[in-house]
Motif scaffolding. Structure first.
Motif, short mmCIF file in Angstrom:
data_model
loop_
_atom_site.label_atom_id
_atom_site.label_comp_id
_atom_site.label_asym_id
_atom_site.label_seq_id
_atom_site.Cartn_x
_atom_site.Cartn_y
_atom_site.Cartn_z
N LEU A 12 0.75 -1.23 -0.01
CA LEU A 12 -0.09 0.00 -0.03
C LEU A 12 1.01 1.42 0.13
N PHE A 13 1.99 1.12 0.80
CA PHE A 13 2.84 2.23 0.79
C PHE A 13 3.53 2.63 -0.49
N VAL A 14 3.81 1.68 -1.34
CA VAL A 14 4.49 1.85 -2.72
C VAL A 14 3.51 2.31 -3.61
N SER A 15 2.19 1.71 -3.61
CA SER A 15 1.24 2.00 -4.31
C SER A 15 0.95 3.67 -4.14
N HIS A 16 0.83 3.96 -2.88
CA HIS A 16 0.64 5.72 -2.60
C HIS A 16 1.79 6.43 -3.14
N LEU A 17 2.88 5.95 -3.14
CA LEU A 17 4.02 6.36 -3.90
C LEU A 17 4.00 7.04 -5.12
N PRO A 75 -4.73 11.67 -0.61
CA PRO A 75 -5.06 13.29 -0.15
C PRO A 75 -3.91 13.81 0.46
N SER A 76 -3.27 13.26 1.66
CA SER A 76 -2.08 13.89 2.03
C SER A 76 -1.21 12.42 2.70
N ARG A 77 0.03 12.77 2.85
CA ARG A 77 0.97 11.77 3.45
C ARG A 77 0.39 11.37 4.68
N VAL A 102 -2.71 11.85 6.15
CA VAL A 102 -3.88 10.89 6.08
C VAL A 102 -3.89 9.47 5.58
N THR A 103 -3.14 9.58 4.24
CA THR A 103 -2.67 7.98 3.90
C THR A 103 -2.01 7.20 4.79
N ALA A 104 -1.22 7.60 5.37
CA ALA A 104 -0.57 6.95 6.49
C ALA A 104 -1.26 6.21 7.50
N ALA A 105 -2.20 7.13 8.19
CA ALA A 105 -3.26 6.64 9.10
C ALA A 105 -4.08 5.69 8.43
N ARG A 106 -4.67 5.82 7.24
CA ARG A 106 -5.73 4.86 6.71
C ARG A 106 -4.80 3.37 6.54
#
Length: 205
Positions: free
Chosen positions: A163-168, A173-175, A177-181
């Motif tokens: 998921l981390f790589v996908s969002h890279l 929305p924001s780093r 918010v994404t990390a919390a999700r």
């Protein structure tokens, strides 16, 4: 035992080559980064470069692994300051996102400045990176929250990494918010650890 998230002991020659290779990869399209150019830049023979990395794909894996290990150092340092698992995962991921955003090579690869060649190599041959990152996160979780089962944590760690790589690649929305999700998804999955393990075993079977 502490899981090593820093670069293993390597020769001075290999370290120098990786430094040169990383600089070349962030300034040139990947197809223009050659073993010969790297050898010339580092002042060594081409055979020395091949001895260290085997081939260009091996060089790409080595560069990616060094970058991943730096992200893991930041992840662990940020996670260590938190007292609950969700907070540790979220803080670690935020720190890793920020490091990646500030790393010229990562930026070059993800924005296509590297010609996308390096991105293709890394994303299609990422087993060593996944193993290293997964091992580090698994160790962090089990070291601080040992009640969880290793098999479940390993699956959840891989999920979080992917998921981390996908969002890279495609930021949300924001780093923060994404990390919390991602942390929330990981913990929800961890609550069903036995089911995850059973499902994985069934797929393999």
């Amino acid at each position: 035992m502490q899981f090593n998230t820093t670069s293993p002991e390597i020769s001075a020659t290999r370290a120098a080559l990786l430094t040169r290779a990383e600089a070349m990869a962030q300034s040139l399209p990947w197809h223009e980064v050659t073993m010969s150019k790297l050898a010339q830049s580092a002042g060594v023979s081409r055979q020395t470069v091949y001895n260290e990395f085997g081939n260009k794909q091996g060089l790409a894996r080595a560069i990616a692994l060094v970058v991943a290990q730096r992200l893991l150092v930041d992840f662990n340092e940020a996670a260590a300051a938190e007292h609950d698992l969700h907070g540790a995962l979220a803080a670690g991921l935020v720190s890793a996102f920020e490091h990646a955003d500030d790393t010229p090579l990562v930026h070059a690869v993800l924005t296509g400045q590297s010609g996308n060649g390096l991105l293709t190599v890394v994303t299609t041959d990422a087993s060593e990176i996944l193993e290293t990152a997964g091992g580090a996160i698994t160790h962090m979780v089990l070291d601080r929250w040992p009640a969880h089962e290793r098999a479940s944590v390993e699956i959840v760690a891989e999920l979080a990494i992917r998921l981390f790589v996908s969002h890279l690649l495609q930021p949300g929305p924001s780093r923060r918010v994404t990390a919390a999700r991602i942390a929330t998804i990981a913990l929800a999955a961890l609550e069903h650890g036995q089911e995850l393990v059973a499902a994985a075993e069934n797929r393999v079977g």
